[in-house]
Design an enzyme around this catalytic site. Structure first.
Site, mmCIF file in Angstrom:
data_model
loop_
_atom_site.group_PDB
_atom_site.id
_atom_site.type_symbol
_atom_site.label_atom_id
_atom_site.label_comp_id
_atom_site.label_asym_id
_atom_site.label_seq_id
_atom_site.Cartn_x
_atom_site.Cartn_y
_atom_site.Cartn_z
ATOM 1 N N LEU A 203 0.075 10.151 1.456
ATOM 2 C CA LEU A 203 0.285 10.488 0.279
ATOM 3 C C LEU A 203 -1.172 8.648 0.247
ATOM 4 O O LEU A 203 -1.354 7.871 1.450
ATOM 5 C CB LEU A 203 1.316 9.395 -0.579
ATOM 6 C CG LEU A 203 1.861 11.005 -0.734
ATOM 7 C CD1 LEU A 203 3.414 10.156 -1.699
ATOM 8 C CD2 LEU A 203 1.566 12.007 -1.882
ATOM 9 N N PRO A 204 -1.833 8.528 -0.793
ATOM 10 C CA PRO A 204 -2.993 7.675 -0.324
ATOM 11 C C PRO A 204 -2.980 5.882 0.125
ATOM 12 O O PRO A 204 -3.505 5.937 0.220
ATOM 13 C CB PRO A 204 -3.859 7.524 -1.684
ATOM 14 C CG PRO A 204 -3.433 9.301 -2.123
ATOM 15 C CD PRO A 204 -2.239 9.866 -1.492
ATOM 16 N N LYS B 70 -1.468 -0.091 11.461
ATOM 17 C CA LYS B 70 -2.432 0.922 11.362
ATOM 18 C C LYS B 70 -3.611 -0.068 10.932
ATOM 19 O O LYS B 70 -4.607 -0.220 11.002
ATOM 20 C CB LYS B 70 -1.923 1.473 10.124
ATOM 21 C CG LYS B 70 -2.247 2.703 9.143
ATOM 22 C CD LYS B 70 -3.329 3.367 10.218
ATOM 23 C CE LYS B 70 -4.755 4.518 10.282
ATOM 24 N NZ LYS B 70 -5.198 5.201 10.755
ATOM 25 N N LYS C 283 -9.499 0.424 1.577
ATOM 26 C CA LYS C 283 -7.986 0.548 1.006
ATOM 27 C C LYS C 283 -7.321 -0.126 2.515
ATOM 28 O O LYS C 283 -6.655 -1.004 3.065
ATOM 29 C CB LYS C 283 -7.253 1.557 1.108
ATOM 30 C CG LYS C 283 -5.401 1.129 0.047
ATOM 31 C CD LYS C 283 -5.117 2.330 1.088
ATOM 32 C CE LYS C 283 -5.014 2.714 1.975
ATOM 33 N NZ LYS C 283 -4.259 4.036 2.774
#
Ligand code: NAD
Length: 296
Positions: free
Chosen positions: A65-66, A169, A238
């Site tokens: 998911l985002p 990440k 993000k």
């Protein structure tokens, strides 16, 4: 083979589901987008009409998911809560916030649900080919339980305990974004001096300035003029913000990273909402009234 519930059938999720199906796993999927659910059914998975229907009877739940907001909204919703099988394993494979992942793991554990983070690098092509790098964080036993599934996607690298995969990440993407930005400025400067961009890339890729940007993104998505890597600019931004927030919270100096974020934010404000992250190169050129065109 296990039954896996899969949330988020987008650019990455859909090819990852196809890898699971090809390996013989049963997949029950949910996405807000109806077209995505249709694609899942066409690929041989079970398309579910609600999140609760997807998790019912699944021993593993994968989230692609985002961001953390969406992850928490999905997995903590009362309907999913009521349908999750006790002792099931939730794997967040999207690029979420490591601190929020740690807190989510704590909340899930109190309800008898296990959680690991296993975000990936390697893009849409890596997802299609099963050549992703999977950065895993969690308990030994949970990672072992997840290995048959995670191995379908690529090479698993353990980063540490829960949250460490998401930290790795975000930090990876901070470096990747900074490389892409500085290579855009450098290639534009080289072109203005008279060095053809393709030639400069060939030289750099045999030298110490090379990166994933110069080896992959520039030739495949920027000089080709396609700008279609399948990774949105807003998602890259993000990830940079997650990484810099992490650095700030552990009191680690990151002045260059903050400066890079400012430029990516400016680009995001001036480009369409769905712009690919490789558009940063075109934006850098446009802000200096130029464009990058290879003669070769
Ligand atoms: P995407 O936008 O293509 O896909 C996200 C999917 O989630 C969409 O199909 C959307 O409809 C669905 N979704 C949103 N809210 C939902 C909800 N509440 N319930 C169910 N489905 C919902 O994004 P993507 O590129 O596939 O990226 C997914 C994650 O993986 C992100 O965290 C991203 O940062 C990360 N990531 C992306 C890439 C890449 O190359 N695209 C590479 C590595 C990691």
């Amino acid at each position: 083979m296990t039954t896996t519930a899969f949330f988020g059938l987008g650019n990455m999720g859909m090819p990852m589901v196809k890898r699971l199906l090809a390996a013989g796993h049963k997949v029950r999927g949910f996405d807000l987008a109806e077209e995505a659910r249709t694609r899942l059914a066409e690929a041989g998975g079970t398309s579910c009409a609600s999140p609760a229907e997807a998790v019912a009877g699944a021993s593993t739940v994968i989230l692609m998911l985002p961001n953390s907001d969406v992850v928490e909204a999905v997995i903590m919703s009362p309907e999913v809560n009521d349908s999750l099988t006790s002792n099931s394993l939730v794997i967040d494979m999207g690029s979420s916030d490591p601190f929020r992942s740690q807190s989510l793991e704590h909340q899930l554990r109190q309800r008898g649900i296990r959680f690991i983070d296993a975000p990936v690098s390697g893009g849409v092509r890596g997802a299609q080919n099963g050549t992703l790098t999977v950065m895993a964080g969690g308990d030994d036993e949970d990672l072992l339980d997840a290995s048959a599934i995670l191995n379908c996607f690529g090479t698993v690298k353990r980063a540490g305990m829960v949250g460490a995969g998401h930290a790795a990440k975000a930090l990876n993407n901070l470096m990747s974004a900074a490389h892409l930005l500085v290579s855009s400025e450098a290639i534009l400067a080289g072109q203005s001096f008279g060095v053809d961009p393709s030639l400069l890339l060939q030289i750099v890729n045999d030298s110490s300035g090379k990166s994933g940007s110069t080896e992959n993104k520039w030739p495949n998505f920027i000089l080709s003029g396609t700008f279609n890597s399948g990774f949105a600019l807003k998602l890259m931004l993000k990830d940079m913000k997650i990484a810099v927030d992490l650095a700030d919270r552990v009191h680690s100096e990151s002045r260059l990273s903050h400066a890079a974020i400012q430029l990516w934010e400016e680009a995001a404000a001036n480009l369409p909402d769905n712009a690919d992250h490789t558009e940063i190169a075109r934006w850098v050129a446009a802000t200096s009234q130029g464009s990058i065109v290879s003669q070769r």
